[in-house]
Enzyme design. Structure first.
Site, PDB file in Angstrom:
ATOM      1  N   GLU A 172       0.935  -1.338   0.000  1.00 45.45           N
ATOM      2  CA  GLU A 172      -0.119  -0.162   0.077  1.00 45.45           C
ATOM      3  C   GLU A 172       0.838   1.187  -0.067  1.00 45.45           C
ATOM      4  OE1 GLU A 172      -2.916  -0.255   3.169  1.00 45.45           O
ATOM      5  OE2 GLU A 172      -4.012  -1.833   1.940  1.00 45.45           O
ATOM      6  N   GLU A 291      -5.463  -8.574  -0.223  1.00 47.54           N
ATOM      7  CA  GLU A 291      -6.085  -8.183   0.982  1.00 47.54           C
ATOM      8  C   GLU A 291      -7.680  -8.026   0.766  1.00 47.54           C
ATOM      9  OE1 GLU A 291      -4.569  -5.299   3.786  1.00 47.54           O
ATOM     10  OE2 GLU A 291      -2.669  -5.644   3.128  1.00 47.54           O
TER      11      GLU A 291
END
Ligand code: AHR
Length: 496
Positions: A172, A291
Site C-alpha cells: 500500500e 487483501e
C-alpha cells in the site's frame, strides 16, 4: 421468488489457480504472538506453534499465506528476525504502535508454513528500505549456499533454501499511513529496480506490484497506470486491496458491494491491458487481490501503546458478514482468468476466520465457513452460470440480483459444485437448475447456512452460526429444482 441457472461445460471462465484461496499473517495484534505462535500454550509443539490453530488452518486448506505485512513490513528489518533469538532486537513498530519482540521471524514462519501445508507469499520493505535489502532477502531465502547471505541462513540452521516463489514489492505504498509512502512515479521506479535485482538473484520468482490501497484511494487508476507504465516489464501481478463495512446497518447495500468489487476488478484489468497495448507488450499482467474482507467491527478498540501483541482489529463477525464473504469469493472466481492470487485478510485473530484465547481455546468465526467450502470444493475450472434472478434496488445500488452464484467443475474428479448466496432477507429462492451437458450428474450433498439473525455471531462460549446439511434435491434428467432459504449461503455438490 423464482430464479434459473443454466450451466454448460463450455461456459468456462478459466482454470482456478489454487492461490486464489490464500490468506495473510501480519505482525499485528495477536496474529503471530498468541495466534499461530504461543510457546507457553499447552497445545504448542516443539517450535512453539499452536497445533490447535494449525488444525483449523488445515481445515481451511490455505495454499499460500502472505507475510509479514501489511503496514508492518514498511518498517521491518528482516535481519532482526533471523539468527539466535536471544540476540534479536526489540523494535517499536510504527505501523501499529506496538513493540515487536522479533522472537518470531522469517525462518519460524517458513517452518510454520510447512506444518500448515501452505506456501509463503513474502513481502519486502519498500517503505523505509529498498532494492539492496530485498535482494539480500531473496539470496538468504532462495540461494543454495556459497554466498554471504545464503551461508548466513545455513549458519542459522537452515541448510536447504526455502525457495519462496511469490514476492510482494512493498505494501500500500500510495497510503499516507504507510511508512515511506511514495508517489506513483517514485514507487514505479523503486519497484522496477527492486524486482529486477530480486529476479537477477533468483530468476524463478514472481513479483507483485502494489496497486492502490483500495478503490476509494484518491489516486486509484492513475497510480496503477503510472507505476505499471514504469515497472511493467519486471513485474508479474498488480495487487488489489478492499475491505467492506456496514456501519449504517444497511444490509441490502452491504451485500450489494460485490457489484462495486466487480467494477474494481474490471477497472484494474483494463488498466493493465491499456499499458500492455501502449507498450505493444506480449506479457499480460494478472491480478493479486491480496487483501480482502469485512473490517469495521473492532474500530476504536482501545489498546496500550507500545505493548507486546495487544488485541487489535479483533472483529467479531456477524452472519451477514459470512454472506458477503461468500459473495466476495464468488466474485473473485468470476474473474479467475485474471485473478491468480487472493488473500483473505487475515487468518488468525486479526480480522480473521480463526480466533484464539491466549492460553485457551479457539473458535471459528461465521466467515470461516464459506471460505472453507470454496477452498475445499471449488476446484478445477470456474464456470459462468447464466443466471436469471429477480433484482432489488437499495440506497447505494440498483438492479442487484438476489441470487449471486458461481459453479466450479473439477474434470479430474468429475465433480460439479454450485455456490450461491440468496441476498433476500425474507424470501426464499426456488431455483430451476438446467445442467445442459452434464449428463448423469446428480446432487449428492447440499450444505447451507441460514436461519440466523443478521448479527448472529460466534464466540468462545458458543458457536451457533455454522453450516448444516439439507436433504439432497431430486434430479429429473438434467434439471434440478433447489430451494434456497432467505438470507442464505448454499453449496450443492454433484457427481455422476
Ligand atoms: O490487514 C490490515 C491492514 O490493512 C494491512 O496492514 C494494510 O495493508 C491494510 O491497510
Amino acid at each position: 421468488m423464482k430464479a434459473k441457472i443454466t450451466l454448460a461445460k463450455e461456459l468456462k471462465i478459466g482454470n482456478i489457480d489454487r492461490r486464489i484461496y490464500g490468506s495473510f499473517i501480519e505482525h499485528l495484534g495477536r496474529a503471530v504472538y498468541g495466534g499461530i505462535y504461543e510457546p507457553s500454550h499447552p497445545l504448542a509443539d516443539e517450535d512453539g506453534f499452536r497445533t490447535d490453530v494449525i488444525e483449523l488452518v488445515k481445515e481451511l486448506n490455505v495454499p499460500v499465506v502472505r507475510y509479514p505485512g501489511g503496514n508492518f513490513v514498511s518498517g521491518y528489518n528482516w535481519e532482526d528476525g533471523v539468527g539466535p533469538v536471544e540476540k534479536r532486537p526489540r523494535r517499536l513498530d510504527l505501523a501499529w504502535g506496538t513493540t515487536e519482540p522479533n522472537t518470531f521471524g522469517t525462518n519460524e514462519f517458513m517452518k510454520w508454513c510447512k506444518k500448515a501445508g501452505s506456501d509463503c507469499m513474502m513481502a519486502v520493505n519498500l517503505g523505509t528500505r529498498g532494492p539492496e535489502e530485498a535482494r539480500n532477502l531473496v539470496e538468504y531465502m532462495n540461494h543454495k549456499g556459497g554466498s554471504a547471505w545464503s551461508d548466513l541462513r545455513r549458519a542459522h540452521g537452515y541448510e536447504s533454501p526455502w525457495n519462496v516463489k511469490l514476492w510482494c514489492l512493498g505494501n500500500e505504498m500510495d497510503g499516507a499511513w504507510q511508512m515511506g509512502a511514495k508517489t506513483a512515479v517514485e514507487y514505479g521506479r523503486l519497484a522496477k529496480e527492486t524486482s529486477k535485482l530480486m529476479k537477477w538473484t533468483d530468476g524463478s520468482i514472481e513479483t507483485v506490484l502494489c496497486g492502490s490501497s483500495s478503490r476509494n484511494s484518491p489516486t486509484f487508476g492513475d497510480w496503477e497506470a503510472q507505476s505499471l507504465e514504469i515497472a511493467y516489464d519486471t513485474v508479474d501481478y498488480v495487487s488489489l486491496h478492499q475491505y467492506y463495512e456496514n456501519r449504517s446497518g444497511d444490509t441490502a447495500s452491504f451485500l450489494a458491494r460485490t457489484l462495486e468489487m466487480e467494477e474494481f476488478i474490471y477497472s484494474v484489468i483494463c488498466i493493465c491491458d491499456y499499458i500492455k497495448a501502449k507498450k505493444r507488450a506480449k506479457k499480460t499482467i494478472n491480478l493479486s487481490f491480496d487483501e480482502w474482507n469485512v473490517w469495521y467491527h473492532s474500530d476504536n478498540a482501545p489498546y496500550e501503546r507500545w505493548s507486546l501483541a495487544p488485541a487489535r482489529l479483533e472483529d467479531n463477525y456477524f452472519f451477514e458478514d459470512a454472506l458477503l464473504t461468500g459473495a466476495m469469493l464468488i466474485t473473485l472466481l468470476r474473474h479467475c482468468d485474471r485473478i491468480k492470487i487472493a488473500c483473505l485478510a487475515q487468518l488468525v485473530n486479526v480480522i480473521a476466520p480463526i480466533m484464539t484465547q491466549n492460553g485457551g481455546g479457539t473458535y471459528k468465526q461465521t466467515i470461516f465457513y464459506p471460505f472453507e467450502h470454496l477452498s475445499n470444493f471449488g476446484r478445477g475450472a470456474a464456470l459462468n452460470p447464466i443466471i436469471e434472478s429477480p433484482k432489488y434496488d437499495c440506497a447505494e445500488f440498483t438492479d442487484v440480483p438476489f441470487l449471486e452464484s458461481i459453479a466450479t467443475f473439477d474434470e479430474e474428479n468429475e465433480e460439479l459444485v454450485i455456490f450461491a448466496v440468496n441476498k433476500s432477507e425474507d424470501e426464499p429462492i426456488e431455483l430451476n437448475l438446467n445442467l445442459l451437458d452434464f449428463e448423469g450428474y446428480k446432487p449428492f450433498e447440499f450444505i447451507s447456512m441460514d436461519g440466523f439473525a443478521k448479527n448472529a455471531a460466534n464466540n468462545f462460549e458458543a458457536s451457533p452460526v455454522k453450516p448444516h446439511k439439507n436433504g439432497v434435491p431430486k434430479a429429473d434428467s438434467n434439471e434440478v429444482n433447489i430451494h434456497f432459504e432467505p438470507f442464505s449461503w448454499n453449496v450443492v455438490r454433484f457427481r455422476k
